[in-house]
Scaffold this active site. Sequence first.
Site, PDB file in Angstrom:
ATOM      1  N   TYR A  31       0.853  -1.205   0.000  1.00 48.60           N
ATOM      2  CA  TYR A  31       0.000   0.000   0.000  1.00 48.60           C
ATOM      3  C   TYR A  31       0.888   1.254   0.000  1.00 48.60           C
ATOM      4  O   TYR A  31       0.533   2.294  -0.538  1.00 48.60           O
ATOM      5  CB  TYR A  31      -0.945  -0.029   1.209  1.00 48.60           C
ATOM      6  CG  TYR A  31      -2.170   0.856   1.049  1.00 48.60           C
ATOM      7  CD1 TYR A  31      -3.058   0.683  -0.004  1.00 48.60           C
ATOM      8  CD2 TYR A  31      -2.437   1.866   1.978  1.00 48.60           C
ATOM      9  CE1 TYR A  31      -4.172   1.488  -0.137  1.00 48.60           C
ATOM     10  CE2 TYR A  31      -3.556   2.677   1.852  1.00 48.60           C
ATOM     11  CZ  TYR A  31      -4.419   2.479   0.796  1.00 48.60           C
ATOM     12  OH  TYR A  31      -5.524   3.284   0.667  1.00 48.60           O
ATOM     13  N   LYS A  42      -3.046   8.531   2.878  1.00 47.22           N
ATOM     14  CA  LYS A  42      -4.276   8.403   3.681  1.00 47.22           C
ATOM     15  C   LYS A  42      -4.075   8.976   5.086  1.00 47.22           C
ATOM     16  O   LYS A  42      -5.017   9.530   5.675  1.00 47.22           O
ATOM     17  CB  LYS A  42      -4.736   6.943   3.757  1.00 47.22           C
ATOM     18  CG  LYS A  42      -5.224   6.357   2.430  1.00 47.22           C
ATOM     19  CD  LYS A  42      -6.346   7.149   1.794  1.00 47.22           C
ATOM     20  CE  LYS A  42      -6.986   6.419   0.619  1.00 47.22           C
ATOM     21  NZ  LYS A  42      -7.866   7.295  -0.170  1.00 47.22           N
TER      22      LYS A  42
HETATM   23  P1  NAD Z   1     -12.513   3.763  -8.124  1.00 44.71           P
HETATM   24  O1  NAD Z   1     -11.417   3.412  -9.089  1.00 44.71           O
HETATM   25  O2  NAD Z   1     -13.873   3.369  -8.484  1.00 44.71           O
HETATM   26  O3  NAD Z   1     -12.490   5.311  -7.784  1.00 44.71           O
HETATM   27  C1  NAD Z   1     -11.306   6.084  -7.765  1.00 44.71           C
HETATM   28  C2  NAD Z   1     -11.641   7.385  -8.462  1.00 44.71           C
HETATM   29  O4  NAD Z   1     -10.530   8.280  -8.381  1.00 44.71           O
HETATM   30  C3  NAD Z   1     -11.959   7.169  -9.945  1.00 44.71           C
HETATM   31  O5  NAD Z   1     -13.240   7.667 -10.237  1.00 44.71           O
HETATM   32  C4  NAD Z   1     -10.903   7.998 -10.653  1.00 44.71           C
HETATM   33  O6  NAD Z   1     -11.383   8.626 -11.827  1.00 44.71           O
HETATM   34  C5  NAD Z   1     -10.597   9.037  -9.576  1.00 44.71           C
HETATM   35  N1  NAD Z   1      -9.346   9.743  -9.849  1.00 44.71           N
HETATM   36  C6  NAD Z   1      -8.079   9.277  -9.826  1.00 44.71           C
HETATM   37  N2  NAD Z   1      -7.230  10.256 -10.218  1.00 44.71           N
HETATM   38  C7  NAD Z   1      -7.990  11.354 -10.480  1.00 44.71           C
HETATM   39  C8  NAD Z   1      -7.719  12.674 -10.947  1.00 44.71           C
HETATM   40  N3  NAD Z   1      -6.473  13.084 -11.221  1.00 44.71           N
HETATM   41  N4  NAD Z   1      -8.750  13.528 -11.103  1.00 44.71           N
HETATM   42  C9  NAD Z   1     -10.017  13.136 -10.839  1.00 44.71           C
HETATM   43  N5  NAD Z   1     -10.343  11.905 -10.403  1.00 44.71           N
HETATM   44  C10 NAD Z   1      -9.338  11.031 -10.235  1.00 44.71           C
HETATM   45  O7  NAD Z   1     -12.056   3.081  -6.741  1.00 44.71           O
HETATM   46  P2  NAD Z   1     -12.659   3.187  -5.259  1.00 44.71           P
HETATM   47  O8  NAD Z   1     -12.110   2.009  -4.557  1.00 44.71           O
HETATM   48  O9  NAD Z   1     -14.116   3.421  -5.302  1.00 44.71           O
HETATM   49  O10 NAD Z   1     -11.897   4.443  -4.685  1.00 44.71           O
HETATM   50  C11 NAD Z   1     -12.552   5.552  -4.107  1.00 44.71           C
HETATM   51  C12 NAD Z   1     -11.874   5.973  -2.831  1.00 44.71           C
HETATM   52  O11 NAD Z   1     -12.058   4.949  -1.861  1.00 44.71           O
HETATM   53  C13 NAD Z   1     -10.367   6.194  -2.937  1.00 44.71           C
HETATM   54  O12 NAD Z   1     -10.008   7.300  -2.145  1.00 44.71           O
HETATM   55  C14 NAD Z   1      -9.814   4.921  -2.320  1.00 44.71           C
HETATM   56  O13 NAD Z   1      -8.506   5.077  -1.809  1.00 44.71           O
HETATM   57  C15 NAD Z   1     -10.831   4.712  -1.221  1.00 44.71           C
HETATM   58  N6  NAD Z   1     -10.840   3.393  -0.607  1.00 44.71           N
HETATM   59  C16 NAD Z   1     -10.983   2.288  -1.380  1.00 44.71           C
HETATM   60  C17 NAD Z   1     -10.970   1.034  -0.789  1.00 44.71           C
HETATM   61  C18 NAD Z   1     -11.088  -0.209  -1.619  1.00 44.71           C
HETATM   62  O14 NAD Z   1     -10.697  -1.279  -1.154  1.00 44.71           O
HETATM   63  N7  NAD Z   1     -11.634  -0.135  -2.813  1.00 44.71           N
HETATM   64  C19 NAD Z   1     -10.847   0.915   0.616  1.00 44.71           C
HETATM   65  C20 NAD Z   1     -10.722   2.061   1.376  1.00 44.71           C
HETATM   66  C21 NAD Z   1     -10.711   3.299   0.753  1.00 44.71           C
END
Ligand code: NAD
Length: 252
Positions: free
Chosen positions: A152, A159
């Site tokens: 990570y 984060k």
């Molecule tokens: P996802 O890929 O569906 O969403 C990530 C989003 O970030 C995408 O829509 C992408 O377009 C956007 N993004 C990245 N770079 C960008 C930029 N320069 N400008 C605009 N948008 C940008 O994945 P997700 O898992 O739904 O992620 C959403 C959030 O949840 C993130 O912050 C991620 O770290 C967090 N998160 C995810 C998990 C998991 O296991 N999936 C767990 C905890 C936290």
Amino acid sequence: MSKTALIVGVANNRSIAWAIAEQLHKQGVKLAFTFQGEALERRVRPLAESVNSEIVEPCDVTDDAQLENVISKIKEKWGVLDVLVHSVAFAQREDLEGRFIDTSREGFTTALNISVYSLIALSRLAEPLMENRNGSILTLSYYGSEKVVPNYNVMGVAKAALESTVRYLAWDLGTKKIRVNAISAGPVKTLAACGVRDFREILAQNEQKTPLKENISAEDVGALGAFLASDSAKHITGSTMYVDSGAHIMAF
Ligand code: NAD
């Protein structure tokens, strides 16, 4: 009058941002969406249409002009904003594997700029539209901010900065009655998650580690998001709340 929400971070129907949007839609909240680039526009537009969204704008969060454009479209159409969902993170693939010590200056800056500074910039732009209406800003974090999760890496550091940013924003915006919170979600299979090396292994190990012996779903995060966005949470700010089947209480 119905509440209004800007959802930043939908890539497809598996996105955590989409799960939050669906729950807000069920509560009668009017939704605006952004998409990052043309490829994702094709995914985001039909989803936005399915919840009758009137505002769907391009937004790369590293581009100040695009950030300003989104907020000005909301100002034109709604005049106000109640909820801002920031569900955006990015790190270069090479920085999500191997040794953290090898993170480049560029990789570090990119991860922190996209995953953390974007929340500050968006909150500042949204502040005048959100003030004095029990506004709610939400972002997404992960336990890798607190404990080492192999691979990570720089995203764990991002984060940690994000959770701290939530506290400082909560202090700044409190007098405007705008709340700022993070949801620390357990692992969910999404596009972004697939960028973390050995993510399938993380999912399998996590399931065994949790007190509930179950991984979470994006819908679980959506439910907490909708609660934090609602007036039921009107005295909750500056917090990082877990939806992780209890994984964070375990030593091993
Ligand atoms: P996802 O890929 O569906 O969403 C990530 C989003 O970030 C995408 O829509 C992408 O377009 C956007 N993004 C990245 N770079 C960008 C930029 N320069 N400008 C605009 N948008 C940008 O994945 P997700 O898992 O739904 O992620 C959403 C959030 O949840 C993130 O912050 C991620 O770290 C967090 N998160 C995810 C998990 C998991 O296991 N999936 C767990 C905890 C936290």
